[in-house]
Design an enzyme around this catalytic site. Structure first.
Site, PDB file in Angstrom:
ATOM      1  CE  LYS A   1      -8.207 -48.252 -43.224  1.00  0.00           C
ATOM      2  NZ  LYS A   1      -8.616 -48.511 -41.844  1.00  0.00           N
TER       3      LYS A   1
ATOM      4  CE1 TYR B   1     -14.430 -45.409 -43.399  1.00  0.00           C
ATOM      5  CE2 TYR B   1     -15.486 -44.976 -41.289  1.00  0.00           C
ATOM      6  CZ  TYR B   1     -15.158 -44.568 -42.565  1.00  0.00           C
ATOM      7  OH  TYR B   1     -15.544 -43.328 -43.006  1.00  0.00           O
TER       8      TYR B   1
ATOM      9  CG  HIS C   1     -16.698 -38.734 -37.347  1.00  0.00           C
ATOM     10  ND1 HIS C   1     -17.105 -39.861 -38.020  1.00  0.00           N
ATOM     11  CD2 HIS C   1     -17.399 -37.704 -37.889  1.00  0.00           C
ATOM     12  CE1 HIS C   1     -18.007 -39.519 -38.926  1.00  0.00           C
ATOM     13  NE2 HIS C   1     -18.212 -38.226 -38.861  1.00  0.00           N
TER      14      HIS C   1
ATOM     15  CE1 TYR D   1     -16.484 -42.360 -47.646  1.00  0.00           C
ATOM     16  CE2 TYR D   1     -17.832 -43.249 -45.873  1.00  0.00           C
ATOM     17  CZ  TYR D   1     -16.599 -42.852 -46.359  1.00  0.00           C
ATOM     18  OH  TYR D   1     -15.493 -42.942 -45.556  1.00  0.00           O
TER      19      TYR D   1
ATOM     20  N   PRO E   1      -7.079 -42.605 -51.293  1.00  0.00           N
ATOM     21  CG  PRO E   1      -7.880 -40.562 -52.120  1.00  0.00           C
ATOM     22  CD  PRO E   1      -7.041 -41.763 -52.495  1.00  0.00           C
TER      23      PRO E   1
END
Length: 402
Positions: A308, A399, A79, A212, A304
């Site tokens: 991570k 990220y 991804h 998002y 969250p």
């Protein structure tokens, strides 16, 4: 069947059979270090417990290089894109083409845990499920040569396990963290004032990428888990009763915040799990006391918002396994002495990015001066991420990086 030894301990006693404890146990066995894992829950529970599923490139490296990546290589999915939706529109970042060019591997944590359990047992490991450690006085001798813990068999009978070291991998609310002596470590904690309704739904992902959505009513998120199960998040008021949200109310709100009318409908399905998650962060410094070494959520909780937690747990387990092996095989205790100093810069970098992500995705809904100011800052961050190549490269590095 889990292997049960008649011995009264092992060189390294590991408390907790989550990613941190299981990776640590497998790496120790591969290094020829005797270890034992105790887990308070049943095997079925830990293998079915749904958690995050985004594995960073370094995490995949640790697993694959140590013979623990067969399942994720076979069933994990690459991804490398995430999408942001706002009132102004939608933009996508192909982050695997930015920064270091790294992608995530989507592999549900419960499947990873199942793989790690099977591998640990296949390697001859001693793994004891349904074996809680005593809440009071269950861990002692940490400042001596032979620390010990008191565990309980399934029938409640207590017995003592002795080792040379103890690895606390039993989470934020576990026994190991709670039984640290007062003043032994310093806790750095932040409550972010944001809560999410975390939803696991029985429906294929509706969107090709992590999405998002920023909305005046609050954040909403879409994350793929498996071909038939999807994770959604809805920002909610702290203290919300998750059961107060009906399936119909969940889908109506997701449609609204993710702007389904504008960008296309979501795939509806039954909600399998729902829970409210309060976004909090904390870090213990140091992550060790005497012969006790903490890893994963036992050493620090991360919100969250940037996926991570499991990745930090695996990286800490690798560091700790190498340090134990150096102490036991070469008599070199320096890596153990520096365990916290090695891990904490990585943890704080992840905390900083997670905190930045919270500011990127959330802002107060009120009409007061401060709320309007914070919403304008949020919008500016999103616009900078949309338009600035420098910002995009930095985002990609943080990220996917740990």
């Amino acid at each position: 069947m889990e292997k049960r030894s008649s011995a009264d301990g092992a060189t390294v006693l590991i408390v907790g059979a989550g990613p941190a404890g299981l990776v640590l146990g497998n790496l120790l066995l591969a290094a020829g270090v005797d270890c034992l894992i105790v887990e308070r829950q049943s095997r079925a529970h830990v293998e079915q417990r749904a958690r995050a599923g985004f594995l960073a490139a370094e995490t995949v490296r640790v697993l694959v290089d140590n013979g623990l990546g067969t399942g994720l290589r076979a069933r994990g999915r690459q991804h490398g894109t995430c999408v942001f939706r706002t009132e102004r529109g939608e933009f996508a970042l192909q982050y695997d083409g930015l920064g270091r060019g790294e992608a995530h591997t989507v592999y549900p944590q419960q499947e990873l845990v199942t793989d790690l359990v099977a591998e640990f047992l296949a390697r001859g490991g001693d793994l004891r499920f349904d074996t809680p450690v005593s809440e009071t006085g269950g861990l002692d001798g940490l400042d001596g040569e032979r620390p010990w813990l008191v565990a309980h068999r399934a029938d409640g009978t207590p017995y003592r396990l002795t080792g040379r070291y103890v690895a606390g991998c039993d989470g934020r609310h576990g026994v190991c963290r709670r039984q640290l002596p007062a003043g032994a470590v310093r806790s750095h904690r932040r409550r972010h004032g944001v809560s999410w309704l975390a939803l696991l739904v029985e429906t294929p992902p509706a969107l090709p990428a992590v999405t998002y959505a920023v909305h005046d009513r609050g954040f909403a998120g879409h994350m793929a888990r498996t071909p038939s199960v999807t994770r959604y998040y809805l920002q909610c008021e702290p203290g919300t009763d998750p059961d107060a949200w009906t399936d119909a109310a969940v889908w109506d709100e997701l449609d609204l915040r993710m702007r389904a009318e504008r960008f296309g409908p979501l795939r509806r399905g039954p909600v399998l799990e729902r829970a409210v998650v309060d976004l909090e962060s904390d870090v213990l410094d140091p992550m060790q006391y005497g012969r006790l070494f903490l890893a994963g959520d036992a050493a620090g909780l991360i919100s969250p918002s940037a996926a991570k937690g499991a990745n930090l747990a695996v990286m800490a387990a690798e560091t700790l396994a190498r340090a134990f092996a150096a102490a036991l095989h070469q008599g070199d205790e320096e890596p153990l002495a520096r365990y916290s100093a090695t891990c904490l810069p990585r943890i704080w970098r992840a905390q900083e990015f997670s905190h930045w992500m919270i500011g990127l995705l959330h802002a107060p809904a009120g009409d007061d001066e401060e709320s309007r100011f914070l919403r304008a800052l949020r919008d500016s961050r999103l616009e900078s991420l949309r338009t600035s190549t420098v910002q995009q490269h930095s985002f990609a590095d943080n990220y996917v990086g740990v």
